[in-house]
Design an enzyme around this catalytic site. Structure first.
Site, PDB file in Angstrom:
ATOM      1  N   HIS A   1       1.111  -1.300  13.917  1.00  0.00           N
ATOM      2  CA  HIS A   1       1.234   0.139  14.122  1.00  0.00           C
ATOM      3  C   HIS A   1       0.140   0.880  13.369  1.00  0.00           C
ATOM      4  O   HIS A   1      -0.096   0.622  12.187  1.00  0.00           O
ATOM      5  CB  HIS A   1       2.598   0.647  13.649  1.00  0.00           C
ATOM      6  CG  HIS A   1       2.773   2.124  13.883  1.00  0.00           C
ATOM      7  ND1 HIS A   1       2.928   2.659  15.139  1.00  0.00           N
ATOM      8  CD2 HIS A   1       2.774   3.182  13.027  1.00  0.00           C
ATOM      9  CE1 HIS A   1       3.038   3.979  15.054  1.00  0.00           C
ATOM     10  NE2 HIS A   1       2.941   4.318  13.775  1.00  0.00           N
ATOM     11  N   SER A   2      -0.528   1.813  14.061  1.00  0.00           N
ATOM     12  CA  SER A   2      -1.567   2.673  13.476  1.00  0.00           C
ATOM     13  C   SER A   2      -2.654   1.786  12.847  1.00  0.00           C
ATOM     14  O   SER A   2      -3.247   0.971  13.535  1.00  0.00           O
ATOM     15  CB  SER A   2      -0.936   3.631  12.469  1.00  0.00           C
ATOM     16  OG  SER A   2      -1.790   4.700  12.154  1.00  0.00           O
ATOM     17  N   MET A   3      -2.917   1.918  11.557  1.00  0.00           N
ATOM     18  CA  MET A   3      -3.916   1.068  10.916  1.00  0.00           C
ATOM     19  C   MET A   3      -3.632  -0.408  11.182  1.00  0.00           C
ATOM     20  O   MET A   3      -4.557  -1.208  11.382  1.00  0.00           O
ATOM     21  CB  MET A   3      -3.936   1.325   9.402  1.00  0.00           C
ATOM     22  CG  MET A   3      -4.934   0.451   8.639  1.00  0.00           C
ATOM     23  SD  MET A   3      -4.855   0.656   6.833  1.00  0.00           S
ATOM     24  CE  MET A   3      -3.414  -0.369   6.454  1.00  0.00           C
TER      25      MET A   3
END
Length: 242
Positions: free
Chosen positions: A77-79
């Site tokens: 998720h995300s990074m």
């Protein structure tokens, strides 16, 4: 059948413990392996990473033993999604088999130009910025003692994202992709559809209610999709490693 391992990569400032509850909902044949970044959680005493190469090399060394013996997939998720993508590339460059599937959540494709001005903001502005993302509990944001510990971790993670440089060498994965996004996030369906260009296999895009941290309120639905994709009929799971 060899076991299925799902490596889960947390977002900036997060630790692998955010995925612990997923074990209660994942199919019994899937073994959850949360990724623990240096500088937090059980690795708190270690220094935070300086760049993407350092973190991918570190994770590669820590999970290679599983890779050689198991079917595996990534969720980031995300990074964490960006790290998962780069780690996929490294697996191939090191001669290992690719993940059966990669779930990329809340992250634009790697060739997207990213801001380079958040991680070095003064403390007040930096806290306001991360507060707007709604991913940091107010109990931490409002506790200066905790923030003194947490801010360096966040700054390091944001620096890693903002200074990331995309390379087209081996950029197209031989791995099926599921790209997920929050419908109230500033990452759009069109952004996530662009992940199609980064794989030679199948891809799909799924939207969920919520903002950037939509995975927190939709995790059961997301896990249902993971179960269907990896072990259910009609899923993308690559049987060649069974």
């Amino acid at each position: 059948m060899s076991k299925l391992v799902l490596f889960c990569f947390p977002y900036a400032g997060g630790s692998g413990s955010i995925f612990n509850n997923w074990r209660n909902y994942l199919h019994h044949s899937i073994e959850l392996q949360p990724i623990h970044y240096a500088g937090r959680g059980k690795r708190f005493q270690e220094c935070c990473y300086q760049d993407m190469n350092e973190i991918t090399n570190d994770i590669f060394e820590n999970i290679t033993g599983y890779i050689n013996k198991s079917n595996y997939s990534f969720f980031g998720h995300s990074m964490g999604g960006l790290i998962a993508y780069e780690l996929c590339k490294k697996m191939v460059s090191e001669g290992l088999h690719s993940p059966a599937h990669i779930f990329l959540s809340g992250i634009k494709p790697p060739n997207h130009v990213r801001e380079k001005k958040v991680h070095n903001l003064p403390e007040k502005e930096f806290k306001e910025k991360i507060g707007k993302l709604n991913g940091t509990p107010k109990e931490i944001l409002n506790n200066q003692e905790l923030m003194d510990i947490y801010l360096p971790i966040l700054r390091s993670d944001f620096k890693l994202i903002e200074e990331y440089e995309f390379s087209r060498e081996g950029y197209k994965l031989n791995t099926s992709i599921t790209a997920m996004y929050g419908k109230q996030d500033d990452i759009t369906e069109e952004d996530m559809k662009k992940w199609t260009d980064f794989t030679s296999k199948d891809s799909q895009v799924r939207g969920y209610p919520g903002g950037h941290f939509f995975i927190n309120e939709n995790y059961i639905d997301i896990i249902d999709l993971i179960n269907l994709t990896l072990v259910g009929r009609g899923g993308f799971y690559d049987q060649s490693y069974i």
